[in-house]
Design a protein around this motif. Structure first.
Motif, mmCIF file in Angstrom:
data_model
loop_
_atom_site.group_PDB
_atom_site.id
_atom_site.type_symbol
_atom_site.label_atom_id
_atom_site.label_comp_id
_atom_site.label_asym_id
_atom_site.label_seq_id
_atom_site.Cartn_x
_atom_site.Cartn_y
_atom_site.Cartn_z
ATOM 1 N N ILE A 111 -33.841 -87.702 -41.432
ATOM 2 C CA ILE A 111 -33.282 -86.728 -41.134
ATOM 3 C C ILE A 111 -32.914 -85.966 -39.927
ATOM 4 O O ILE A 111 -32.279 -85.495 -39.710
ATOM 5 N N ARG A 112 -34.117 -85.712 -39.388
ATOM 6 C CA ARG A 112 -34.754 -84.894 -38.419
ATOM 7 C C ARG A 112 -32.890 -85.406 -36.509
ATOM 8 O O ARG A 112 -32.942 -85.084 -36.553
ATOM 9 N N ARG A 113 -33.456 -86.582 -36.772
ATOM 10 C CA ARG A 113 -32.777 -87.997 -35.985
ATOM 11 C C ARG A 113 -30.875 -87.422 -36.490
ATOM 12 O O ARG A 113 -29.733 -87.562 -34.895
ATOM 13 N N LEU A 114 -30.982 -87.646 -37.652
ATOM 14 C CA LEU A 114 -29.404 -87.330 -38.864
ATOM 15 C C LEU A 114 -28.869 -86.126 -37.808
ATOM 16 O O LEU A 114 -27.604 -85.988 -37.236
ATOM 17 N N TYR A 115 -29.325 -84.459 -38.398
ATOM 18 C CA TYR A 115 -29.474 -83.551 -37.567
ATOM 19 C C TYR A 115 -28.735 -84.036 -36.642
ATOM 20 O O TYR A 115 -27.930 -82.587 -35.850
ATOM 21 N N LYS A 116 -29.243 -84.331 -35.278
ATOM 22 C CA LYS A 116 -28.925 -84.489 -33.911
ATOM 23 C C LYS A 116 -28.155 -84.887 -33.761
ATOM 24 O O LYS A 116 -27.036 -85.314 -32.637
ATOM 25 N N LYS A 117 -27.194 -85.880 -34.790
ATOM 26 C CA LYS A 117 -26.245 -87.092 -34.497
ATOM 27 C C LYS A 117 -25.359 -86.493 -34.862
ATOM 28 O O LYS A 117 -23.484 -87.561 -34.543
ATOM 29 N N THR A 118 -25.430 -85.813 -36.028
ATOM 30 C CA THR A 118 -23.913 -85.530 -36.999
ATOM 31 C C THR A 118 -24.090 -84.418 -38.126
ATOM 32 O O THR A 118 -25.237 -83.637 -37.135
ATOM 33 N N HIS A 119 -23.250 -84.066 -38.227
ATOM 34 C CA HIS A 119 -22.976 -82.594 -38.557
ATOM 35 C C HIS A 119 -23.739 -83.367 -40.571
ATOM 36 O O HIS A 119 -23.200 -83.749 -40.742
ATOM 37 N N PHE A 120 -24.539 -82.404 -41.248
ATOM 38 C CA PHE A 120 -25.015 -82.215 -42.074
ATOM 39 C C PHE A 120 -25.219 -81.411 -42.998
ATOM 40 O O PHE A 120 -25.210 -80.748 -42.789
ATOM 41 N N LYS A 121 -24.611 -82.241 -44.334
ATOM 42 C CA LYS A 121 -24.081 -81.199 -45.102
ATOM 43 C C LYS A 121 -25.176 -81.198 -46.903
ATOM 44 O O LYS A 121 -26.115 -82.059 -47.134
ATOM 45 N N ILE A 122 -24.957 -79.890 -47.139
ATOM 46 C CA ILE A 122 -26.038 -79.461 -48.015
ATOM 47 C C ILE A 122 -25.201 -79.358 -49.213
ATOM 48 O O ILE A 122 -24.418 -78.380 -48.846
ATOM 49 N N ILE A 123 -25.285 -80.778 -49.742
ATOM 50 C CA ILE A 123 -24.526 -79.909 -51.715
ATOM 51 C C ILE A 123 -25.187 -79.228 -52.602
ATOM 52 O O ILE A 123 -25.769 -78.971 -52.894
ATOM 53 N N ASN A 124 -23.728 -77.997 -52.935
ATOM 54 C CA ASN A 124 -24.285 -76.928 -53.144
ATOM 55 C C ASN A 124 -24.773 -77.403 -54.930
ATOM 56 O O ASN A 124 -23.473 -77.057 -55.363
ATOM 57 N N ASP A 125 -25.048 -78.263 -55.375
ATOM 58 C CA ASP A 125 -25.586 -78.830 -56.787
ATOM 59 C C ASP A 125 -27.086 -79.422 -56.190
ATOM 60 O O ASP A 125 -27.585 -79.711 -55.243
ATOM 61 N N PHE A 126 -27.421 -79.564 -57.627
ATOM 62 C CA PHE A 126 -29.249 -79.881 -57.492
ATOM 63 C C PHE A 126 -29.627 -81.132 -58.469
ATOM 64 O O PHE A 126 -28.950 -81.994 -59.475
ATOM 65 N N VAL A 127 -30.583 -81.970 -57.442
ATOM 66 C CA VAL A 127 -31.294 -82.504 -58.078
ATOM 67 C C VAL A 127 -32.572 -82.434 -58.375
ATOM 68 O O VAL A 127 -32.961 -81.015 -57.686
ATOM 69 N N GLU A 128 -32.518 -83.247 -59.253
ATOM 70 C CA GLU A 128 -34.368 -82.313 -60.637
ATOM 71 C C GLU A 128 -35.265 -83.369 -60.456
ATOM 72 O O GLU A 128 -35.329 -84.003 -60.465
ATOM 73 N N THR A 129 -36.506 -82.667 -59.886
ATOM 74 C CA THR A 129 -37.334 -83.405 -59.201
ATOM 75 C C THR A 129 -38.807 -83.284 -60.406
ATOM 76 O O THR A 129 -38.765 -81.635 -60.152
ATOM 77 N N SER A 130 -39.632 -83.908 -60.447
ATOM 78 C CA SER A 130 -40.927 -83.658 -61.030
ATOM 79 C C SER A 130 -41.793 -83.137 -60.029
ATOM 80 O O SER A 130 -41.960 -83.447 -58.787
ATOM 81 N N ALA A 131 -42.615 -82.141 -61.303
ATOM 82 C CA ALA A 131 -43.638 -81.321 -59.908
ATOM 83 C C ALA A 131 -44.996 -82.181 -60.592
ATOM 84 O O ALA A 131 -45.651 -82.060 -60.311
ATOM 85 N N ARG A 132 -44.823 -83.559 -60.446
ATOM 86 C CA ARG A 132 -45.928 -84.123 -61.382
ATOM 87 C C ARG A 132 -46.935 -83.765 -60.464
ATOM 88 O O ARG A 132 -48.776 -83.343 -60.349
ATOM 89 N N ARG A 133 -47.122 -84.401 -59.061
ATOM 90 C CA ARG A 133 -48.244 -83.873 -57.994
ATOM 91 C C ARG A 133 -48.244 -82.851 -58.020
ATOM 92 O O ARG A 133 -49.949 -82.885 -57.745
ATOM 93 N N TYR A 134 -48.015 -81.395 -57.885
ATOM 94 C CA TYR A 134 -48.410 -80.657 -57.713
ATOM 95 C C TYR A 134 -48.481 -79.904 -58.940
ATOM 96 O O TYR A 134 -49.965 -79.654 -58.904
#
Length: 234
Positions: free
Chosen positions: A173-196
């Protein structure tokens, strides 16, 4: 002349994820709102449980290859037919209309982006770090937020760096930022906190911060992986 019809290829790397694979595949089916998902690829790194059979039961195409998330995601990308790649962790659930939102942004010329993040826990500590994912800076990115990227752009960057056994999403993703405009879509992926929950919220976040620091200090993928194995891997 009508614009080209774009298609999404979803790529999910897995290894012994029988407890999560059915849930994410069901959520993909439930929350997709377009007819432009070309395929769903589950890339297995040598599971010894029921992950593969469960994925096939849901109609996913299963590809087997060497273990390692970067290797698995690159392998999946080599087998896709769509022109938009959507990388999704097995314990991250995409929001309703995720595919339509990706397509709308892609048609506007956005070549790469992700969703914001929320955890499946009411913890205020994790809510804060989830809130930080609205900030459009590389330090706030991670694979749990999922990632869409144009196939041509992905190939021009030669995909994920397979030397990274951890931190592979962040490095790419750091390489993507250097190459193109990176978009944050204003909606949510819900992820598991299992490791935490297994390691401890503050403890795990501290270890992630050290891995980030190692990257900034140029310590290299092997140093990061050894730290991960000692302090995070279960």
């Amino acid at each position: 002349m009508p614009s080209k019809l774009h298609h999404i290829s979803i790529i999910i790397p897995v290894l012994n994820e029988e407890d999560y694979i059915q849930r994410v595949l069901a959520k993909i089916s439930e929350n997709s709102t377009s007819t432009q998902i070309k395929e769903l690829l589950v890339v297995d790194g040598g599971s010894t449980d029921q992950t593969v059979s469960m994925a096939k039961q849901f109609g996913a195409k299963v590809i087997s290859g060497p273990k390692g998330r970067a290797k698995q995601m690159n392998l999946g990308a080599k087998h896709v037919q769509g022109d938009i790649l959507y990388f999704l962790h097995v314990d991250s659930l995409p929001p309703p209309g995720f595919d339509t939102q990706i397509l709308e942004n892609f048609e506007k010329g956005i070549q790469a982006g992700c969703f914001r993040l929320k955890f499946d826990t009411p913890s205020y500590f994790l809510r804060f770090f989830a809130w930080c994912t609205k900030i459009n800076q590389p330090i706030c990115r991670g694979g749990d937020q999922s990632l869409f990227v144009g196939r041509e752009l992905f190939e021009s960057l030669e995909g994920f760096d397979e030397d990274y056994l951890v931190y592979e999403d962040n490095e790419f993703i750091r390489r993507l930022y250097k190459k193109t405009h990176f978009k944050i879509i204003n909606d949510f992926v819900e992820t598991s906190a299992r490791r935490y929950m297994q390691i401890g919220m503050v403890t795990l976040q501290y270890h992630f911060a050290i891995i980030h620091l190692k990257y900034y200090l140029g310590r290299g993928p092997e140093s990061m992986y050894q730290y991960y194995r000692k302090n995070i891997a279960l």
